[in-house]
Structure formats: C-alpha cells, structure tokens
Motif scaffolding. Structure first.
Motif, mmCIF file in Angstrom:
data_model
loop_
_atom_site.group_PDB
_atom_site.id
_atom_site.type_symbol
_atom_site.label_atom_id
_atom_site.label_comp_id
_atom_site.label_asym_id
_atom_site.label_seq_id
_atom_site.Cartn_x
_atom_site.Cartn_y
_atom_site.Cartn_z
ATOM 1 N N THR A 9 51.805 45.317 32.060
ATOM 2 C CA THR A 9 52.824 45.171 31.015
ATOM 3 C C THR A 9 52.607 43.885 30.226
ATOM 4 N N GLN A 10 52.399 42.774 30.940
ATOM 5 C CA GLN A 10 52.226 41.478 30.273
ATOM 6 C C GLN A 10 51.022 41.473 29.341
ATOM 7 N N PHE A 11 49.929 42.092 29.753
ATOM 8 C CA PHE A 11 48.694 42.033 28.980
ATOM 9 C C PHE A 11 48.471 43.274 28.109
ATOM 10 N N GLY A 12 49.469 44.165 28.068
ATOM 11 C CA GLY A 12 49.382 45.331 27.196
ATOM 12 C C GLY A 12 48.263 46.283 27.562
ATOM 13 N N THR A 13 48.103 46.526 28.855
ATOM 14 C CA THR A 13 47.060 47.431 29.314
ATOM 15 C C THR A 13 47.655 48.376 30.347
ATOM 16 N N GLY A 26 43.672 47.028 48.210
ATOM 17 C CA GLY A 26 44.680 47.759 47.477
ATOM 18 C C GLY A 26 45.508 46.833 46.609
ATOM 19 N N PRO A 27 46.419 47.422 45.847
ATOM 20 C CA PRO A 27 47.214 46.643 44.908
ATOM 21 C C PRO A 27 48.117 45.635 45.592
ATOM 22 N N ASN A 28 48.428 44.594 44.866
ATOM 23 C CA ASN A 28 49.317 43.550 45.339
ATOM 24 C C ASN A 28 50.759 43.993 45.086
ATOM 25 N N MET A 29 51.252 44.904 45.887
ATOM 26 C CA MET A 29 52.533 45.548 45.633
ATOM 27 C C MET A 29 53.728 44.640 45.904
ATOM 28 N N ASP A 30 53.583 43.647 46.726
ATOM 29 C CA ASP A 30 54.732 42.810 47.065
ATOM 30 C C ASP A 30 54.725 41.468 46.339
ATOM 31 N N GLY A 31 53.864 41.307 45.354
ATOM 32 C CA GLY A 31 53.839 40.064 44.598
ATOM 33 C C GLY A 31 53.259 38.899 45.383
ATOM 34 N N GLU A 32 52.553 39.173 46.446
ATOM 35 C CA GLU A 32 51.998 38.132 47.311
ATOM 36 C C GLU A 32 50.753 37.515 46.691
ATOM 37 N N GLN A 33 50.624 36.201 46.805
ATOM 38 C CA GLN A 33 49.434 35.505 46.318
ATOM 39 C C GLN A 33 48.280 35.831 47.256
ATOM 40 N N LYS A 34 47.144 36.245 46.704
ATOM 41 C CA LYS A 34 45.998 36.607 47.526
ATOM 42 C C LYS A 34 45.040 35.449 47.734
ATOM 43 N N MET A 35 45.038 34.482 46.825
ATOM 44 C CA MET A 35 44.171 33.319 46.968
ATOM 45 C C MET A 35 44.755 32.173 46.164
ATOM 46 N N THR A 57 41.489 36.568 33.302
ATOM 47 C CA THR A 57 42.891 36.165 33.202
ATOM 48 C C THR A 57 43.796 37.169 33.903
ATOM 49 N N ILE A 58 43.527 38.449 33.723
ATOM 50 C CA ILE A 58 44.319 39.486 34.389
ATOM 51 C C ILE A 58 44.131 39.406 35.897
ATOM 52 N N ALA A 59 42.906 39.244 36.345
ATOM 53 C CA ALA A 59 42.644 39.127 37.783
ATOM 54 C C ALA A 59 43.376 37.922 38.364
ATOM 55 N N ARG A 60 43.337 36.795 37.670
ATOM 56 C CA ARG A 60 44.021 35.586 38.142
ATOM 57 C C ARG A 60 45.527 35.831 38.254
ATOM 58 N N SER A 61 46.089 36.555 37.292
ATOM 59 C CA SER A 61 47.539 36.777 37.306
ATOM 60 C C SER A 61 47.974 37.533 38.563
ATOM 61 N N VAL A 62 47.124 38.432 39.052
ATOM 62 C CA VAL A 62 47.464 39.201 40.257
ATOM 63 C C VAL A 62 47.069 38.433 41.517
ATOM 64 N N LEU A 63 45.817 37.942 41.552
ATOM 65 C CA LEU A 63 45.294 37.344 42.781
ATOM 66 C C LEU A 63 45.847 35.947 43.069
ATOM 67 N N VAL A 64 46.110 35.175 42.030
ATOM 68 C CA VAL A 64 46.577 33.799 42.214
ATOM 69 C C VAL A 64 48.077 33.682 41.959
ATOM 70 N N ASP A 65 48.510 34.256 40.836
ATOM 71 C CA ASP A 65 49.915 34.102 40.452
ATOM 72 C C ASP A 65 50.838 35.059 41.182
ATOM 73 N N GLY A 66 50.271 36.061 41.870
ATOM 74 C CA GLY A 66 51.072 36.967 42.682
ATOM 75 C C GLY A 66 51.781 38.059 41.908
ATOM 76 N N GLN A 67 51.364 38.305 40.668
ATOM 77 C CA GLN A 67 51.967 39.398 39.907
ATOM 78 C C GLN A 67 51.568 40.731 40.523
ATOM 79 N N ARG A 68 52.454 41.696 40.403
ATOM 80 C CA ARG A 68 52.103 43.058 40.795
ATOM 81 C C ARG A 68 51.234 43.641 39.678
ATOM 82 N N PRO A 69 50.325 44.559 40.015
ATOM 83 C CA PRO A 69 49.462 45.138 38.976
ATOM 84 C C PRO A 69 50.236 45.715 37.790
#
Length: 140
Positions: free
Chosen positions: A75-79, A28-37, A58-70
C-alpha cells in the motif's frame, strides 16, 4: 537468533552468518509486523543485493527492518502484495546464492582475461551451489 544457524532442509547442514540466519528463520511473509533483522544487518547485506533497484531495496527494508507487513508495504509503495513477496524472495535468494565473505569485483579486462575470470566465477558459483545441496563441491 544471533550467531550461526544450520538449515535442516538440505542434505548436509549449511552454516549461515547471523544475517543469513535471521532472514532464513522467518520464512514466509512478515504477518505479525516483526522485525526480521536490524538496520546494521540489512546494510551489511546490501553489497549482495547489487542488482536490485533502489525501490526494491527500500521495499525489502520496510518489511525486513522496519517490521511492516507485506500488504502495508504494498500500500505504501503503490504496488501489489505479490510484488512485495517476490522482492522478499529475491532478497532471500541473494542471501543463499552469494556467501557473505565473497567480494564483488567490477573491472575492465582484455577479452581473454575476462573470459578466464568469468569461468572462475561460474566454477565458484557451481561449487557453492554444490556445497549447499550436499555435494562435495569439488571441481573436476
């Protein structure tokens, strides 16, 4: 979680590498901004994401590594958030479908050899899928 993990959703347990386990334990989504890997784990996963575009990775890295919420990544990537969640599912699918120890081979071959290699690849994928779903994976 570092090391190996098993997935109980399948009929027989499937062992994942630490990268796979880290990704799969966070469904599921990274709702708490937690780094997944870690960045190193994501980089090790890159060869298995060969068909994804640079923007998608790049989008996947931003969520899975950088801990961004989906929604932040969207918003950042305009999608849309739906596209971000779709990207995360595609990464997860790549983790499930391509074993970590498999190698990508990109070569030019005569048609008869290319057909044979393609047949081997299909058989290997079927055997791997059979192993994941609890079957023996043995070929006839």
């Amino acid at each position: 979680m570092i090391g190996t993990a098993t997935r109980s959703q399948t009929q027989s347990p499937v062992v994942f590498t630490s990268i796979d386990a880290r990704l799969m334990e966070h469904e599921g989504p990274n709702m708490d901004g937690e780094q997944k890997m870690t960045a190193a784990e994501f980089d090790a996963l890159l060869p298995r994401l060969g068909r994804l575009t640079v923007d998608t990775v790049t989008i996947a890295r931003s969520v899975l590594v950088d801990g961004q919420r989906p929604f932040e990544a969207a918003t950042q990537f305009g999608t849309s958030r739906q596209r971000v969640n779709s990207i995360l599912k595609r990464v997860e699918q790549a983790v499930r479908e391509i074993p970590a120890n498999w190698k990508r081979v990109d070569v030019w071959l005569p048609p008869e050899l290319a057909a044979q290699v393609e047949e081997w690849a299909q058989r290997a994928r079927a055997d791997h899928a059979g192993t994941d779903s609890g079957s023996s994976g043995a070929s006839a």
